[in-house]
Write a protein that holds these residues in place. Structure first.
Motif: not given
Length: 495
Positions: A220-222, A229-231, A272-273, A485-491
């Motif tokens: 969830t956090v990721i 952030t897009g990362h 950002e932090m 680009p690399m596909p998203p890896q997280t739900p």
């Protein structure tokens, strides 16, 4: 980033406090506001004249609510006690005991606060606190980064308006890695709050010091971080990411992970932090000297070939604040000068961290450890207390923001340096990066990795060139270039 470790023998926070000119009044104000039973051990590191007896211990002992002693070699850092560096000494800590070495290095090489903070970070990890008080210069800034990288707390002294004081506190704050900028009178109360929070959540950690509940909410956090952030950090090693999330929770004194998740969603500044915390890394010029010697021989070998190149194209991936790129530029320039060769050199230095890239472009270093005096004189000039690469070296390097995991790579490269990045990534992401590097290199190009990294799973793509230096040569093995680009890896996160 680097994995942090916890040690069950720690008995309480150990607080390193550094100061130079004006430090005495700050020390007095700090201890006047400290309760006598905090349970913390304190180590004071002040810039002292090597030629005169210091009265700092005696002066503070008259006003401190806890005992004040001069540090002795082998002395254990005790709770509710202040340990003061002696004159003309280098002070470090190992296994909770102070190490005193005399005499101190020459004045120009002396950075006692950085030296102690770095040792404190290694020895105490998230049990460490570094505080930078008033003083001229930048001592403490490098050590403070090490403390934060290892999970500890970082504080700098504020002016009356809660901006960092000029000099050492301002330099520390400029790293972007200070957790709190506080007036010195407010610091003891903040440390008590921090101590109480760590005690409250201690039973939620496993034997390695990682919060079990934080790991449960990692996806969830990721996902929130990626959306804000897009990362995407889903392919980074989960323990490393979890420990950085845990560190943010400790700074914010968030008791539960759901409360931190809410803060991450609601506070525009927090993603950002957390992102900046995930990117913390320690670098220096010519890191791993023996490896750089092997690299110098490898580059010389490239130039020795019968089909000598007319240009040299280098990519420094994950360049951080630029020390690695400038070290490579100096290495190549010295080889060319020895050979009396005229060759166009392009060093593309990239990092995901835009602030680090800005710093690298500016090229102003307060500390240049790892560089010999001869190299410093030949390749740098001094300006307003900072050391700057000269035009010849700076002109070889082009810095840009770039994400090696998803952005298109450079091509036709003779050398790629990517050191101490893949150790934080899982096998899938490591594989992806190595395939990218294979695609980007010339047929006989070289890959320079960190001492804990290798290519054993891709022996068909890279052969060992110099085992000790961790240099590998591109083979002609077939590798499919990863999709971009690399596909998203997280739900998807609930918002």
């Amino acid at each position: 980033m680097r994995e942090e470790h916890n040690d069950s023998k720690h008995r309480g926070l150990i607080v390193g406090i550094g100061a130079s000119a004006g430090g005495l009044e700050a020390f007095k104000a700090f201890f006047e506001n400290l309760p006598p039973d905090s349970g913390m051990g304190f180590v004071l590191v002040q810039h002292l004249s090597p030629d005169h007896k210091s009265m700092l211990t005696e002066i503070l002992a008259r006003e401190s609510p806890i005992p004040v002693v001069e540090a002795l070699d082998g002395m254990r850092v005790e709770p509710n006690c202040v340990h003061v560096i002696p004159p003309d000494a280098t002070l470090t800590i190992k296994d909770g005991h102070l190490v005193v070495v005399q005499p101190a290095p020459p004045r120009e090489d002396r950075r006692p606060i950085d030296t102690f903070f770095v040792s404190l970070a290694k020895d105490q990890s998230d049990n460490a606190v570094s505080i930078v008080l008033s003083g001229v210069g930048s001592d403490g800034s490098v050590g403070l980064v090490a403390v934060k990288e290892n999970g500890g707390l970082t504080i700098a002294q504020a002016e009356f308006d809660h901006h960092a004081m000029a000099g050492m506190p301002q330099s520390a704050a400029a790293t972007g890695l200070v957790d709190y900028v506080l007036q010195v009178e407010d610091m003891p109360a903040k440390l008590i709050e921090y101590r109480d929070h760590l005690a409250l959540v201690a039973d939620r950690k496993d034997g390695d010091g990682t919060r079990k509940d934080a790991a449960e909410h990692l996806g969830t956090v990721i996902a929130i971080l990626r959306s804000k952030t897009g990362h995407d950090f889903s392919k980074y090693k989960s323990k490393t990411v979890t420990r950085r999330i845990q560190r943010r929770m400790q700074v914010l004194q968030a008791d539960t992970v759901p409360s931190y998740v809410k803060h991450l969603r609601d506070d525009p500044a927090e993603p950002e932090m957390l992102f900046r915390d995930l990117l913390i890394g320690v670098t220096e010029f010519f890191r791993d000297t023996d490896a750089f010697q092997g690299l110098s021989a490898a580059i010389d070998g490239i130039l020795e070939r019968s089909d000598r190149p007319q240009s040299l194209r280098v990519w420094v991936a994950a360049c951080s604040t630029g020390e690695e790129a400038y070290s490579l530029a100096i290495t190549i320039r010295e080889i060319l000068d020895t050979r009396n060769a005229n060759l166009e050199v392009q060093i593309f230095a990239t990092d995901i961290d835009d602030r680090a890239i800005e710093f690298a472009r500016a090229g102003r270093y307060q500390r240049v450890t790892g560089i010999s005096p001869d190299r410093l004189k030949r390749w740098f000039y001094e300006e307003d207390g900072a050391f700057c690469p000269n035009r010849q070296i700076r002109g070889m390097c082009v810095f840009s923001v770039h994400n090696v995991t998803k952005d298109p790579p450079f091509s036709r490269l003779d050398l790629i340096s990517c050191r101490n990045l893949m150790i934080y990534m899982d096998n899938d992401l490591q594989d992806r990066i190595l395939r990218t590097f294979h695609y980007a290199l010339n047929s006989d190009g070289l890959l320079f990795l960190g001492l804990s990294e290798g290519v054993s799973r891709h022996s068909n793509l890279f052969a060992v060139w110099d085992k000790a230096a961790h240099i590998f040569q591109r083979s002609d093995g077939d590798a499919a270039f990863p999709a971009l680009p690399m596909p998203p890896q997280t739900p998807a996160a609930n918002r």
